[in-house]
Write a protein that holds these residues in place. Sequence first.
Motif, PDB file in Angstrom:
ATOM      1  N   LEU A 157      13.943  13.135  82.761  1.00  0.00           N
ATOM      2  CA  LEU A 157      14.386  13.096  84.177  1.00  0.00           C
ATOM      3  C   LEU A 157      13.160  13.320  85.167  1.00  0.00           C
ATOM      4  CD1 LEU A 157      17.501  14.723  85.815  1.00  0.00           C
ATOM      5  CD2 LEU A 157      15.221  15.162  86.645  1.00  0.00           C
ATOM      6  N   LEU A 158      12.931  12.229  85.989  1.00  0.00           N
ATOM      7  CA  LEU A 158      12.044  12.418  87.147  1.00  0.00           C
ATOM      8  C   LEU A 158      12.647  12.972  88.336  1.00  0.00           C
ATOM      9  CD1 LEU A 158       9.029  11.360  87.829  1.00  0.00           C
ATOM     10  CD2 LEU A 158      10.186   9.496  89.384  1.00  0.00           C
ATOM     11  N   PHE A 159      12.065  14.211  88.901  1.00  0.00           N
ATOM     12  CA  PHE A 159      12.460  14.813  90.125  1.00  0.00           C
ATOM     13  C   PHE A 159      11.498  14.429  90.864  1.00  0.00           C
ATOM     14  CE2 PHE A 159      12.128  19.017  92.143  1.00  0.00           C
ATOM     15  CZ  PHE A 159      12.972  18.794  93.387  1.00  0.00           C
ATOM     16  N   ASP A 160      12.099  13.590  92.081  1.00  0.00           N
ATOM     17  CA  ASP A 160      11.294  13.357  93.037  1.00  0.00           C
ATOM     18  C   ASP A 160      11.274  14.388  94.320  1.00  0.00           C
ATOM     19  OD1 ASP A 160       9.838  11.777  95.078  1.00  0.00           O
ATOM     20  OD2 ASP A 160      11.303  10.389  95.593  1.00  0.00           O
ATOM     21  N   ASN A 161      10.193  15.173  94.143  1.00  0.00           N
ATOM     22  CA  ASN A 161      10.291  16.301  94.844  1.00  0.00           C
ATOM     23  C   ASN A 161       9.516  16.138  96.188  1.00  0.00           C
ATOM     24  OD1 ASN A 161       9.671  18.786  96.161  1.00  0.00           O
ATOM     25  ND2 ASN A 161       9.438  20.023  94.216  1.00  0.00           N
ATOM     26  N   LYS A 162      10.163  15.639  97.221  1.00  0.00           N
ATOM     27  CA  LYS A 162       9.536  15.173  98.652  1.00  0.00           C
ATOM     28  C   LYS A 162       9.192  16.246  99.329  1.00  0.00           C
ATOM     29  CE  LYS A 162      12.529  10.893  98.989  1.00  0.00           C
ATOM     30  NZ  LYS A 162      13.266  11.049  97.426  1.00  0.00           N
ATOM     31  N   ALA A 163       9.553  17.425  99.191  1.00  0.00           N
ATOM     32  CA  ALA A 163       9.116  18.546  99.810  1.00  0.00           C
ATOM     33  C   ALA A 163       7.708  18.754  99.768  1.00  0.00           C
ATOM     34  CB  ALA A 163      10.214  19.700  99.690  1.00  0.00           C
ATOM     35  N   GLU A 164       7.568  18.843  98.418  1.00  0.00           N
ATOM     36  CA  GLU A 164       6.136  19.035  97.836  1.00  0.00           C
ATOM     37  C   GLU A 164       5.243  18.096  97.391  1.00  0.00           C
ATOM     38  OE1 GLU A 164       6.494  22.059  94.791  1.00  0.00           O
ATOM     39  OE2 GLU A 164       7.924  23.362  95.911  1.00  0.00           O
ATOM     40  N   LYS A 165       5.773  16.994  97.627  1.00  0.00           N
ATOM     41  CA  LYS A 165       5.226  15.534  97.485  1.00  0.00           C
ATOM     42  C   LYS A 165       4.654  15.549  95.764  1.00  0.00           C
ATOM     43  CE  LYS A 165       3.792  14.846 102.064  1.00  0.00           C
ATOM     44  NZ  LYS A 165       2.766  14.501 103.048  1.00  0.00           N
ATOM     45  N   ARG A 166       5.769  15.825  94.825  1.00  0.00           N
ATOM     46  CA  ARG A 166       5.413  15.908  93.497  1.00  0.00           C
ATOM     47  C   ARG A 166       6.473  15.353  92.598  1.00  0.00           C
ATOM     48  NH1 ARG A 166       5.358  19.726  90.352  1.00  0.00           N
ATOM     49  NH2 ARG A 166       6.841  21.060  91.313  1.00  0.00           N
ATOM     50  N   ARG A 167       6.325  14.501  91.568  1.00  0.00           N
ATOM     51  CA  ARG A 167       7.331  13.771  90.777  1.00  0.00           C
ATOM     52  C   ARG A 167       7.175  14.580  89.312  1.00  0.00           C
ATOM     53  NH1 ARG A 167       7.434   7.739  91.952  1.00  0.00           N
ATOM     54  NH2 ARG A 167       9.548   8.138  92.327  1.00  0.00           N
ATOM     55  N   PRO A 168       7.432  15.648  89.142  1.00  0.00           N
ATOM     56  CA  PRO A 168       7.591  16.280  87.643  1.00  0.00           C
ATOM     57  C   PRO A 168       8.492  15.641  87.028  1.00  0.00           C
ATOM     58  CG  PRO A 168       8.371  17.878  89.127  1.00  0.00           C
ATOM     59  CD  PRO A 168       7.957  16.778  89.911  1.00  0.00           C
ATOM     60  N   VAL A 169       8.388  15.530  85.528  1.00  0.00           N
ATOM     61  CA  VAL A 169       9.514  15.247  84.736  1.00  0.00           C
ATOM     62  C   VAL A 169      10.187  16.437  83.936  1.00  0.00           C
ATOM     63  CG1 VAL A 169       9.841  13.760  82.740  1.00  0.00           C
ATOM     64  CG2 VAL A 169       8.248  13.016  84.560  1.00  0.00           C
ATOM     65  N   LEU A 170      11.476  16.282  83.940  1.00  0.00           N
ATOM     66  CA  LEU A 170      12.242  17.437  83.132  1.00  0.00           C
ATOM     67  C   LEU A 170      12.831  16.685  82.103  1.00  0.00           C
ATOM     68  CD1 LEU A 170      13.868  18.949  86.629  1.00  0.00           C
ATOM     69  CD2 LEU A 170      11.800  19.276  85.889  1.00  0.00           C
ATOM     70  N   LEU A 171      13.647  17.716  81.313  1.00  0.00           N
ATOM     71  CA  LEU A 171      14.202  17.215  80.116  1.00  0.00           C
ATOM     72  C   LEU A 171      15.756  17.862  79.932  1.00  0.00           C
ATOM     73  CD1 LEU A 171      14.004  15.694  77.536  1.00  0.00           C
ATOM     74  CD2 LEU A 171      13.091  17.652  76.334  1.00  0.00           C
ATOM     75  N   GLU A 172      16.596  16.914  79.767  1.00  0.00           N
ATOM     76  CA  GLU A 172      17.848  17.387  79.395  1.00  0.00           C
ATOM     77  C   GLU A 172      18.653  16.528  78.489  1.00  0.00           C
ATOM     78  OE1 GLU A 172      19.823  16.095  83.278  1.00  0.00           O
ATOM     79  OE2 GLU A 172      19.681  13.932  82.998  1.00  0.00           O
ATOM     80  N   ARG A 173      19.785  16.779  77.707  1.00  0.00           N
ATOM     81  CA  ARG A 173      20.623  16.294  76.489  1.00  0.00           C
ATOM     82  C   ARG A 173      21.810  16.456  76.671  1.00  0.00           C
ATOM     83  NH1 ARG A 173      19.075  20.390  71.671  1.00  0.00           N
ATOM     84  NH2 ARG A 173      20.502  22.239  72.245  1.00  0.00           N
ATOM     85  N   ILE A 174      22.580  15.548  76.065  1.00  0.00           N
ATOM     86  CA  ILE A 174      23.988  15.440  76.100  1.00  0.00           C
ATOM     87  C   ILE A 174      24.461  15.155  74.518  1.00  0.00           C
ATOM     88  CG2 ILE A 174      25.916  14.395  76.686  1.00  0.00           C
ATOM     89  CD1 ILE A 174      24.583  13.492  79.170  1.00  0.00           C
ATOM     90  N   PRO A 175      25.252  15.833  73.727  1.00  0.00           N
ATOM     91  CA  PRO A 175      25.721  15.596  72.375  1.00  0.00           C
ATOM     92  C   PRO A 175      26.306  14.021  72.472  1.00  0.00           C
ATOM     93  CG  PRO A 175      26.560  17.589  73.061  1.00  0.00           C
ATOM     94  CD  PRO A 175      25.982  17.012  74.352  1.00  0.00           C
ATOM     95  N   ILE A 176      25.893  13.404  71.493  1.00  0.00           N
ATOM     96  CA  ILE A 176      26.455  11.856  71.333  1.00  0.00           C
ATOM     97  C   ILE A 176      27.810  11.876  71.243  1.00  0.00           C
ATOM     98  CG2 ILE A 176      26.239  10.100  69.606  1.00  0.00           C
ATOM     99  CD1 ILE A 176      23.667  10.916  68.564  1.00  0.00           C
ATOM    100  N   LYS A 177      28.729  12.851  70.897  1.00  0.00           N
ATOM    101  CA  LYS A 177      29.970  12.747  70.698  1.00  0.00           C
ATOM    102  C   LYS A 177      30.443  13.087  72.122  1.00  0.00           C
ATOM    103  CE  LYS A 177      30.509  14.058  65.988  1.00  0.00           C
ATOM    104  NZ  LYS A 177      31.220  15.020  65.023  1.00  0.00           N
ATOM    105  N   ARG A 178      29.958  13.268  72.930  1.00  0.00           N
ATOM    106  CA  ARG A 178      30.178  13.897  74.605  1.00  0.00           C
ATOM    107  C   ARG A 178      29.783  12.791  75.454  1.00  0.00           C
ATOM    108  NH1 ARG A 178      33.113  16.009  71.320  1.00  0.00           N
ATOM    109  NH2 ARG A 178      33.545  18.125  71.090  1.00  0.00           N
ATOM    110  N   LEU A 179      29.257  11.726  75.184  1.00  0.00           N
ATOM    111  CA  LEU A 179      28.490  11.080  76.233  1.00  0.00           C
ATOM    112  C   LEU A 179      29.466  10.303  77.414  1.00  0.00           C
ATOM    113  CD1 LEU A 179      25.953   8.931  73.995  1.00  0.00           C
ATOM    114  CD2 LEU A 179      25.575  10.380  75.784  1.00  0.00           C
ATOM    115  N   THR A 180      30.745  10.187  77.067  1.00  0.00           N
ATOM    116  CA  THR A 180      31.765   9.878  77.767  1.00  0.00           C
ATOM    117  C   THR A 180      32.014  10.998  78.975  1.00  0.00           C
ATOM    118  OG1 THR A 180      33.649  10.483  76.448  1.00  0.00           O
ATOM    119  CG2 THR A 180      32.795   7.990  76.387  1.00  0.00           C
ATOM    120  N   GLN A 181      31.869  11.989  78.727  1.00  0.00           N
ATOM    121  CA  GLN A 181      31.794  13.121  79.672  1.00  0.00           C
ATOM    122  C   GLN A 181      30.468  13.919  79.671  1.00  0.00           C
ATOM    123  OE1 GLN A 181      34.945  15.204  77.443  1.00  0.00           O
ATOM    124  NE2 GLN A 181      36.266  14.835  79.128  1.00  0.00           N
ATOM    125  N   PRO A 182      29.478  13.245  80.189  1.00  0.00           N
ATOM    126  CA  PRO A 182      28.120  13.591  80.537  1.00  0.00           C
ATOM    127  C   PRO A 182      28.105  14.802  81.248  1.00  0.00           C
ATOM    128  CG  PRO A 182      28.188  11.483  81.769  1.00  0.00           C
ATOM    129  CD  PRO A 182      29.600  11.832  80.924  1.00  0.00           C
TER     130      PRO A 182
END
Length: 208
Positions: A37-62
């Motif tokens: 996930l790219l976070f467009d941090n406009k306040a600090e003028k940075r664009r760090p990348v974060l990481l998240e996940r979802i169980p495959i069986k729960r993709l319809t309710q992310p």
Amino acid sequence: MLPPEKWKIEYVELNAGTEMFPGVSISVIGQHVYFYLLFDNKAEKRRPVLLERIPIKRLTQPSANLEYYAKDHKWKPGFDLKDAEEVFPTGTTEMSVRYHEDSRKWVAISGPAYLSNKILISTAEALTGPWSEWQTLYEVPEMKPANPVYDPGVFCYAGKEHFEFYQPDKKAIEITYVCNSSKFDKLISNMSIYRPIPLYLPLPAQGK
């Protein structure tokens, strides 16, 4: 398996807003789908990348099943921006992160960033990092002033690896990038600008 033209497509909202861009690269590992996930941090003028996940069986309710990779290197339910680990200090809205079985390394390709001409590479032993410093893999010629066809209105982006064409015997990866123009009339008159540009590049030696 149904052919693509017969697939049933359903759209499920993962987030809303203009600061978070989930899915700049996606990998399926075990029972989870991992989203960079790219976070467009406009306040600090940075664009760090974060990481998240979802169980495959729960993709319809992310939203209800989302987990994020935290600063203490643990997976936690929901999403807490202040507690989320910056997996990459900087990234782009389109990049790739793919696992290379032969080297047992994850390979990330990103760039060019805005007004840059460099496509970058980083490697890690785990999806979560730690990742090596970004290094220049390729400099796109379209954005070099010394190039005879250089146009200051042309900019390039969306560098990514296409792992299905990886050649492990040659240690060569296929990447593509795209160029665009700030002048719409140029796009109409020059159809060679706005299109994917493919090329094979040698994979730099990776440390153990």
